[in-house]
Design a protein around this motif. Structure first.
Motif, short mmCIF file in Angstrom:
data_model
loop_
_atom_site.label_atom_id
_atom_site.label_comp_id
_atom_site.label_asym_id
_atom_site.label_seq_id
_atom_site.Cartn_x
_atom_site.Cartn_y
_atom_site.Cartn_z
N LEU A 73 -39.36 35.29 -25.28
CA LEU A 73 -40.04 34.24 -24.52
C LEU A 73 -40.77 33.33 -25.49
O LEU A 73 -41.50 33.79 -26.36
N ASP A 74 -40.59 32.03 -25.34
CA ASP A 74 -41.32 31.05 -26.15
C ASP A 74 -42.48 30.45 -25.36
O ASP A 74 -43.60 30.44 -25.82
N HIS A 75 -42.19 29.93 -24.15
CA HIS A 75 -43.25 29.36 -23.32
C HIS A 75 -42.76 29.17 -21.89
O HIS A 75 -41.56 29.23 -21.61
N PHE A 76 -43.71 28.96 -21.00
CA PHE A 76 -43.42 28.60 -19.60
C PHE A 76 -43.89 27.18 -19.37
O PHE A 76 -44.94 26.78 -19.88
N VAL A 77 -43.14 26.43 -18.59
CA VAL A 77 -43.62 25.18 -18.03
C VAL A 77 -44.03 25.51 -16.60
O VAL A 77 -43.27 26.12 -15.85
N MET A 78 -45.26 25.13 -16.27
CA MET A 78 -45.81 25.42 -14.95
C MET A 78 -46.40 24.13 -14.38
O MET A 78 -46.46 23.11 -15.07
N ALA A 79 -46.83 24.19 -13.14
CA ALA A 79 -47.52 23.06 -12.51
C ALA A 79 -48.82 23.56 -11.91
O ALA A 79 -48.88 24.66 -11.36
N ASP A 80 -49.87 22.75 -12.04
CA ASP A 80 -51.15 23.11 -11.44
C ASP A 80 -51.07 22.89 -9.92
O ASP A 80 -50.01 22.48 -9.41
N PRO A 81 -52.12 23.17 -9.16
CA PRO A 81 -52.03 23.06 -7.70
C PRO A 81 -51.66 21.68 -7.17
O PRO A 81 -51.26 21.56 -6.01
N VAL A 129 -47.63 12.97 -20.55
CA VAL A 129 -48.53 13.74 -21.40
C VAL A 129 -48.88 14.99 -20.61
O VAL A 129 -49.08 14.92 -19.40
N HIS A 130 -48.94 16.13 -21.28
CA HIS A 130 -49.33 17.35 -20.57
C HIS A 130 -50.23 18.20 -21.45
O HIS A 130 -50.32 17.98 -22.65
N LEU A 131 -50.90 19.15 -20.84
CA LEU A 131 -51.76 20.08 -21.56
C LEU A 131 -50.97 21.33 -21.90
O LEU A 131 -50.13 21.77 -21.12
N ASP A 132 -51.26 21.90 -23.05
CA ASP A 132 -50.70 23.20 -23.46
C ASP A 132 -51.83 24.22 -23.43
O ASP A 132 -52.89 23.99 -24.03
N VAL A 133 -51.61 25.32 -22.76
CA VAL A 133 -52.55 26.44 -22.75
C VAL A 133 -52.00 27.43 -23.77
O VAL A 133 -51.01 28.12 -23.52
N LYS A 134 -52.61 27.46 -24.94
CA LYS A 134 -52.10 28.26 -26.06
C LYS A 134 -52.82 29.60 -26.09
O LYS A 134 -54.00 29.67 -26.43
N VAL A 135 -52.08 30.66 -25.73
CA VAL A 135 -52.67 32.00 -25.65
C VAL A 135 -51.94 33.02 -26.52
O VAL A 135 -52.43 34.13 -26.71
N SER A 136 -50.78 32.67 -27.04
CA SER A 136 -49.93 33.66 -27.72
C SER A 136 -50.41 34.04 -29.11
O SER A 136 -50.06 35.10 -29.60
N GLY A 137 -51.15 33.15 -29.73
CA GLY A 137 -51.56 33.39 -31.11
C GLY A 137 -50.67 32.72 -32.13
O GLY A 137 -50.96 32.74 -33.32
N GLY A 183 -49.37 19.72 -8.89
CA GLY A 183 -48.07 19.38 -9.44
C GLY A 183 -48.06 18.85 -10.85
O GLY A 183 -47.01 18.45 -11.36
N ASN A 184 -49.21 18.82 -11.53
CA ASN A 184 -49.26 18.34 -12.92
C ASN A 184 -48.69 19.42 -13.84
O ASN A 184 -49.15 20.56 -13.84
N GLU A 185 -47.68 19.05 -14.63
CA GLU A 185 -47.02 20.00 -15.51
C GLU A 185 -47.92 20.37 -16.69
O GLU A 185 -48.67 19.55 -17.19
N PHE A 186 -47.81 21.63 -17.10
CA PHE A 186 -48.47 22.09 -18.32
C PHE A 186 -47.64 23.25 -18.86
O PHE A 186 -46.78 23.78 -18.16
N CYS A 187 -47.88 23.62 -20.10
CA CYS A 187 -47.17 24.74 -20.70
C CYS A 187 -48.13 25.85 -21.05
O CYS A 187 -49.29 25.61 -21.38
N ILE A 188 -47.62 27.08 -20.99
CA ILE A 188 -48.32 28.24 -21.52
C ILE A 188 -47.49 28.72 -22.69
O ILE A 188 -46.32 29.05 -22.54
N ALA A 189 -48.09 28.72 -23.86
CA ALA A 189 -47.37 29.13 -25.08
C ALA A 189 -48.21 30.10 -25.87
O ALA A 189 -49.41 30.14 -25.76
#
Length: 147
Positions: A131-139, A86-94, A141-147
């Motif tokens: 660009l659709d989204h990035f998969v990133m990791a927090d400090p 399970v991961h969090l999505d940071v939705k900023v694109s609109g 290593g927990n994965e999350f997406c920015i979309a």
């Protein structure tokens, strides 16, 4: 079904305060209020005789506007070892209805902010030429997406 069921998200980690600060940068969240009747978390922990060495065993954040789940960070002894299920999505694109250049600009701005806060890029995902989204990791290593 009862109305008293509330969603909270818990994230295991080794440094709860560090991750709480990171996610307050990623999301419109603030430090969670102390329990009712207490002026501060320090007052609460002191009253319950929690040794100061254990004050970073947990941290919690809540939405600035009061709408949404709280996120708790709980100290565990083992480091993260596998991909999140399970991961969090940071939705900023609109959303996908927004002009692709505007979406990309918003996503890249948040990416830069979170890289400066300690995140790591993992993968970039494109939809055709955009660009659709990035998969990133927090400090930690927990994965999350920015979309």
């Amino acid at each position: 079904m009862t109305d008293d069921v509330i969603l909270g998200i818990a994230i295991d980690c080794t440094d709860p305060r560090l991750l709480a600060r990171f996610w307050m940068t990623a999301l419109p969240y603030v430090e969670a209020s102390p329990p009712a009747g207490w002026a501060s978390w320090e007052d609460f922990l002191t009253a319950w005789d929690v040794p100061e060495s254990e004050w970073n065993d947990g941290a919690a954040i809540e939405p600035e506007n009061g709408s949404g789940p709280t996120i708790s960070f709980l100290k565990v002894p083992e480091p993260k070892q596998t991909k999140n299920r399970v991961h969090l999505d940071v939705k900023v694109s609109g959303g996908r209805h927004v002009d692709p250049q505007t979406r990309e600009s918003r996503i890249r701005a948040k990416q830069a902010e979170l890289l400066a806060a300690g995140a790591v890029n993992l993968t970039e995902h494109r939809a055709g030429d955009h660009l659709d989204h990035f998969v990133m990791a927090d400090p930690e290593g927990n994965e999350f997406c920015i979309a």
